[in-house]
Design a protein around this motif. Structure first.
Motif, mmCIF file in Angstrom:
data_model
loop_
_atom_site.group_PDB
_atom_site.id
_atom_site.type_symbol
_atom_site.label_atom_id
_atom_site.label_comp_id
_atom_site.label_asym_id
_atom_site.label_seq_id
_atom_site.Cartn_x
_atom_site.Cartn_y
_atom_site.Cartn_z
ATOM 1 N N TYR A 98 0.753 -1.357 0.004
ATOM 2 C CA TYR A 98 0.161 -0.081 0.191
ATOM 3 C C TYR A 98 0.897 1.319 0.044
ATOM 4 O O TYR A 98 1.858 1.309 0.416
ATOM 5 C CB TYR A 98 -0.995 0.277 1.179
ATOM 6 C CG TYR A 98 -2.134 -1.015 1.375
ATOM 7 C CD1 TYR A 98 -1.684 -2.342 1.586
ATOM 8 C CD2 TYR A 98 -3.297 -0.588 1.381
ATOM 9 C CE1 TYR A 98 -2.753 -3.500 1.318
ATOM 10 C CE2 TYR A 98 -4.392 -1.483 1.436
ATOM 11 C CZ TYR A 98 -4.176 -2.964 1.199
ATOM 12 O OH TYR A 98 -4.927 -4.141 1.492
ATOM 13 N N ASP A 123 -7.607 0.616 -4.182
ATOM 14 C CA ASP A 123 -7.585 -0.352 -2.946
ATOM 15 C C ASP A 123 -6.304 -0.384 -2.418
ATOM 16 O O ASP A 123 -6.012 -1.072 -1.533
ATOM 17 C CB ASP A 123 -8.202 -1.619 -3.355
ATOM 18 C CG ASP A 123 -7.351 -2.338 -4.717
ATOM 19 O OD1 ASP A 123 -6.437 -1.637 -5.040
ATOM 20 O OD2 ASP A 123 -7.626 -3.426 -4.821
ATOM 21 N N MET A 170 -12.691 4.918 1.366
ATOM 22 C CA MET A 170 -11.769 4.009 0.800
ATOM 23 C C MET A 170 -10.573 3.856 1.591
ATOM 24 O O MET A 170 -10.184 2.743 1.725
ATOM 25 C CB MET A 170 -11.224 4.642 -0.630
ATOM 26 C CG MET A 170 -11.522 4.107 -1.900
ATOM 27 S SD MET A 170 -11.295 5.218 -3.389
ATOM 28 C CE MET A 170 -9.598 5.555 -3.142
ATOM 29 N N ASN A 174 -9.147 0.653 3.575
ATOM 30 C CA ASN A 174 -7.900 0.250 3.182
ATOM 31 C C ASN A 174 -7.097 0.080 4.588
ATOM 32 O O ASN A 174 -6.357 -1.203 4.652
ATOM 33 C CB ASN A 174 -7.334 0.978 2.327
ATOM 34 C CG ASN A 174 -7.772 1.255 0.990
ATOM 35 O OD1 ASN A 174 -8.591 0.026 0.549
ATOM 36 N ND2 ASN A 174 -7.363 1.958 0.012
ATOM 37 N N LYS A 177 -8.065 -3.022 6.381
ATOM 38 C CA LYS A 177 -7.555 -4.232 5.771
ATOM 39 C C LYS A 177 -6.253 -4.566 5.955
ATOM 40 O O LYS A 177 -5.826 -5.506 6.471
ATOM 41 C CB LYS A 177 -8.041 -4.080 4.319
ATOM 42 C CG LYS A 177 -8.114 -5.455 3.598
ATOM 43 C CD LYS A 177 -8.372 -5.417 2.186
ATOM 44 C CE LYS A 177 -8.312 -6.658 1.633
ATOM 45 N NZ LYS A 177 -7.992 -6.403 0.064
#
Ligand SMILES: [Zn+2]
Length: 182
Positions: A98, A123, A170, A174, A177
């Protein structure tokens, strides 16, 4: 020391990642090999604990990517205060990481902000403060705090041409997650 860390990390659910770890050639270029060795050991610790890593990489993007290609990172992680350029952006994404953006993406003299933002899939994008440092425009130079994440969200919304509420949702999802905190 290391056993102590392992014990704390296994017993405390609030510990969600290992970091910042990585390479910094801005402050020191004389110990590159030592920095790489430490980085690899810290990745191994994260793997053992099954936690993602938060990467600090400054003026060391090629070597950082090279380490990440060489050592498998089990739970992946985040390029914090991301400043990647060119091929490294794609390589970081392809490796499963990320990209987290801080104040510098709002600076008028930022050369690669638009490139980084537009190349990062929705994502895989995160925002952060790096508080108390790196306040975004219009507060550049003052003490940073979490109220300012909206300026990073605004910049991303503008580059991706998506409304800011969607960017907020979003990046929230993210973060849940990658840190496994839902
Ligand atoms: Zn850092």
């Amino acid at each position: 020391m290391i056993d102590e860390i392992k014990k704390i990390a296994t017993q405390n659910k609030k510990i969600v990642a290992i970091g910042e770890i990585g390479l910094d050639y801005h402050w020191n270029q004389d110990n590159k090999e030592l920095q790489k060795t430490a980085f690899i050991k810290q990745i191994e610790l994260a793997n053992e604990l099954q936690l993602p890593i938060v990467i600090h990489s400054r003026k060391a993007q090629e070597d950082t990517i090279q380490v990440l290609k060489q050592v498998k990172v089990a739970k992946k992680g985040i390029f914090h205060c991301c400043a990647l350029k060119g091929d490294s952006i794609k390589q970081a994404i392809d490796l499963g990481f990320y990209l987290s953006f801080a104040g510098p993406i709002t600076f008028k003299n930022s050369k690669n902000a638009d490139e980084m933002i537009s190349q990062t899939p929705n994502d895989r994008i995160l925002i952060e403060t790096d508080s108390p440092y790196l306040s975004p425009e219009p507060y550049r130079g003052t003490r940073n705090d979490p109220r300012n994440v909206k300026f990073m969200a605004e910049k991303i919304a503008q580059v991706k041409n998506i409304d800011i509420e969607t960017i907020a949702e979003m990046t929230y999802e993210n973060a849940e997650k990658i840190f496994n905190i839902k």
